[in-house]
Enzyme design. Sequence first.
Site, PDB file in Angstrom:
ATOM      1  N   GLU A   1     -10.645   0.699  -0.494  1.00 49.81           N
ATOM      2  CA  GLU A   1      -9.734   1.188  -1.542  1.00 49.81           C
ATOM      3  C   GLU A   1      -9.799   0.232  -2.729  1.00 49.81           C
ATOM      4  OE1 GLU A   1      -5.641   2.069  -0.450  1.00 49.81           O
ATOM      5  OE2 GLU A   1      -6.268   2.789   1.507  1.00 49.81           O
TER       6      GLU A   1
ATOM      7  N   GLU B   1      -4.358  -1.218   6.747  1.00 52.75           N
ATOM      8  CA  GLU B   1      -3.362  -2.168   6.237  1.00 52.75           C
ATOM      9  C   GLU B   1      -2.293  -2.525   7.259  1.00 52.75           C
ATOM     10  OE1 GLU B   1      -1.844  -1.131   2.406  1.00 52.75           O
ATOM     11  OE2 GLU B   1      -3.818  -1.225   1.478  1.00 52.75           O
TER      12      GLU B   1
HETATM   13  C1  BGP Z   1      -2.579   1.391  -0.091  1.00 51.90           C
HETATM   14  C2  BGP Z   1      -2.558   2.507   0.928  1.00 51.90           C
HETATM   15  C3  BGP Z   1      -2.834   3.849   0.381  1.00 51.90           C
HETATM   16  C4  BGP Z   1      -2.290   4.105  -1.017  1.00 51.90           C
HETATM   17  C5  BGP Z   1      -2.510   2.924  -1.940  1.00 51.90           C
HETATM   18  C6  BGP Z   1      -1.794   3.052  -3.266  1.00 51.90           C
HETATM   19  O1  BGP Z   1      -1.725   0.388   0.327  1.00 51.90           O
HETATM   20  O2  BGP Z   1      -3.496   2.245   1.947  1.00 51.90           O
HETATM   21  O3  BGP Z   1      -2.403   4.798   1.324  1.00 51.90           O
HETATM   22  O4  BGP Z   1      -1.014   4.561  -0.978  1.00 51.90           O
HETATM   23  O5  BGP Z   1      -2.091   1.719  -1.346  1.00 51.90           O
HETATM   24  O6  BGP Z   1      -0.434   2.797  -3.113  1.00 51.90           O
HETATM   25  P1  BGP Z   1       0.703   3.551  -3.902  1.00 51.90           P
HETATM   26  O7  BGP Z   1       0.414   5.001  -3.755  1.00 51.90           O
HETATM   27  O8  BGP Z   1       1.983   3.162  -3.245  1.00 51.90           O
HETATM   28  O9  BGP Z   1       0.623   3.078  -5.294  1.00 51.90           O
END
Ligand code: BGP
Length: 469
Positions: free
Chosen positions: A369, A166
């Site tokens: 993800e 990201e």
């Molecule tokens: C993405 C990241 C992850 C994870 C996910 C969920 O942006 O790559 O590392 O954190 O988001 O985000 P959050 O935990 O802030 O809800």
Amino acid sequence: MKMIPEPLFPKDFLFGGSSSAFQAEGAYDEHGRGRSVIDMLLRNEKLADYKVAVDHYHRFEEDIKLMHEAGLRAYRFSMSWSRILPEGNGEINMAGIEFYDKVINLLLKYKIEPVVTIYHFDYPQGLVDQYQGWLSRQSIEDYVHYASVLFKHFGDRVKYWLTINEQDHVIHLPERLGIKREMTDKEIDKIATQASYHMCVATAKAIKLCHEMVENGKIGPAMNPMIGIPASMKPEDVQAAIDYNEIASYYLLDMHCKGIFSPIYKKYLLDRGIFPQIEEADLEEMRTHPPDFIGVNYYMAKTIEHSSETEIKHRGKGVIKQEEAGIYKIVSNPHIPVSEWGWEICAPGLKMVIMEIFNRYNLPVLITENGLGALDELTEDKQIDDEYRIRYLSDHLKQLKECIDMGYPVIGYCLWSFMDLISGHDGMGKRYGLVYINRSNSDLMDLARIKKKSYHWYANVIATNGAEL
Ligand code: BGP
């Protein structure tokens, strides 16, 4: 009448799960690990920090066994740069190499494909102290050196690599770049575009090196497209959504895959006086070394309306720019439900992203993800009935299946996250896992691993190769 069978996922489809080092490992000061910018963040005292996280460093055997029991075919995880190179460059910490050797070997024993993210937010503080990290061109060389250490030690067993997680997200959060001073929005934007440019050059060089050092290695970036949907049928809203998608997402893939500043992105940077310092040879290097696939982190869509404002006073804290003067603004959408955190849940958006990436770059996608954050509740008899998560995952997998049936190339699906992790902004108050970790923000408790309802559901999805979603 002959029944037409439901199309299944390909047999070698990588059904998997994801994590990142700082959100899972803990052991932040063990066995020679150096500091990362994440360790230096001032945490809200009420939230869990990353010192122990979910203790994966000490419990990886148990965690991987759980992956095996669920039938996972892939595990996407990141390596902690400062566990391997405590200062970010210089001496290698062999204890770090040994840890990841054990993780990879165990995954392979269970026939789980390791998918490794080279850098997922936890940039070494040492490089910030030495030369302000990504703001300096020196960062390119150090990233490439770090990547070469990983390819050399793990390239015989790891075939799928992700360069940077990201990028568009991390560049807009100065503290994740290690920059802590107060800045105006314009300064933040200037820093962001320069850091981003260095990351693009570093990505191209790492892709080149991966192809030289890793036999059959495949490598790509992990992007975070939040697909923009027009708020209305008005042509200016449709155009605003197109512009938003270009400026917020595809500008980066145009750099990685084509080595160009797209016309709209270039104008956007020039209009704001934030065009970075570049060298022509860099763009040629990007053109010559495009990714093999695109990693996609997909959580939500955004609804876009034309903005007639001529000036934005202050965009407020946060990475997602709610408005760009004269271009677009993000509005709510009565047709799309939102999560408790205001994220617009839009499964069809996943299909839009996959189709668009293929149409523009002719590359396959690996979903790196996708998942639902929620405040899961453990019942007295130690159950977690996360039907809401199953619904979310199932809806997205159905979109994926439709893409595959049409012939779009999708390598796999690594949901976020296999086990609960420390959420980026919400500690243990926002869980994504299929496996519950018994700890709270303030109490480590016993860190026991408890299978949620979604764990059993996913195991069945994999076992039936997607026939029962
Ligand atoms: C993405 C990241 C992850 C994870 C996910 C969920 O942006 O790559 O590392 O954190 O988001 O985000 P959050 O935990 O802030 O809800």
